[in-house]
Design an enzyme around this catalytic site. Structure first.
Site, PDB file in Angstrom:
ATOM      1  N   HIS A  66      24.043 -14.309  56.289  1.00 44.71           N
ATOM      2  CA  HIS A  66      24.017 -14.058  57.728  1.00 44.71           C
ATOM      3  C   HIS A  66      23.175 -12.812  58.033  1.00 44.71           C
ATOM      4  CE1 HIS A  66      26.037 -13.836  61.826  1.00 44.71           C
ATOM      5  NE2 HIS A  66      25.514 -12.627  61.717  1.00 44.71           N
ATOM      6  N   GLU A  67      23.446 -11.732  57.315  1.00 46.78           N
ATOM      7  CA  GLU A  67      22.713 -10.484  57.570  1.00 46.78           C
ATOM      8  C   GLU A  67      21.250 -10.612  57.165  1.00 46.78           C
ATOM      9  OE1 GLU A  67      24.098  -8.313  59.473  1.00 46.78           O
ATOM     10  OE2 GLU A  67      26.016  -9.358  59.333  1.00 46.78           O
TER      11      GLU A  67
ATOM     12  N   HIS B 290      19.175 -12.049  59.977  1.00 45.56           N
ATOM     13  CA  HIS B 290      18.756 -11.025  60.935  1.00 45.56           C
ATOM     14  C   HIS B 290      17.543 -10.275  60.363  1.00 45.56           C
ATOM     15  CE1 HIS B 290      22.067 -11.226  63.762  1.00 45.56           C
ATOM     16  NE2 HIS B 290      22.988 -10.979  62.845  1.00 45.56           N
TER      17      HIS B 290
HETATM   18 ZN   LIG Z   1      25.003 -11.074  63.058  1.00 48.03          ZN
END
Ligand SMILES: [Zn+2]
Ligand SMILES: [Zn+2]
Length: 154
Positions: A67-68, A71
């Protein structure tokens, strides 16, 4: 898992699932309470919450790393890197990252209850708030309620 192992894990997931290197720092940040991780837009560093690993295990933690990294890679390549962006949603789905981390709160926070009992039918009532027994009666038989014990955690 220590800092060095975390760094290696993030680097290997980056290569394996994103086919791009992770060239910044990944650290465990004990100040993260309810979130699993954080991407810093200005430094490009990633912070992770060790509690996610301890509470939910490796599979869940890898989901947070992915998830990170979504980004991270989208931001650096000029894509839509925010949760609402189509680019983000697409990449997250592609690599199998977690959409959000399961809440870290309920599992380590027990609820405390006041226990009341009806004197007539012996029905027990659990209430988060204390109440005046002179003003309420048993919902089943309209009998008189008494406070049986204080603060039971469950
Ligand atoms: Zn996030
Ligand atoms: Zn009753």
């Amino acid at each position: 898992m220590n800092q060095k192992e975390l760094q290696l894990l993030v680097e290997s997931i980056s290569i394996k699932d994103f086919q791009r290197p992770f060239n910044h720092q990944a650290t465990f940040n004990s100040r993260l309470k309810t979130t699993g991780g954080r991407y810093h837009l200005n430094t490009h560093h990633l912070d992770f919450n060790l509690k996610v690993l301890e509470t939910f295990g490796m599979e869940e933690f890898i989901g947070v790393v992915k998830h990170e990294l979504c980004h991270y890679h989208l931001h650096l390549s000029g894509g839509g890197y925010q949760h609402k962006d189509a680019d983000f949603k697409r990449l997250l789905k592609q690599v199998g990252g977690s959409r959000y981390v399961q809440s870290l709160k309920p599992k380590d926070q027990k609820q405390a209850y006041w226990v009341y009992q009806c004197q007539q039918c012996k029905n027990s009532l659990y209430r988060k708030r204390r109440f005046n027994t002179a003003r309420y009666v048993c919902g089943q038989c309209k009998g008189k309620l008494v406070l049986k014990s204080e603060r039971v955690e469950m």
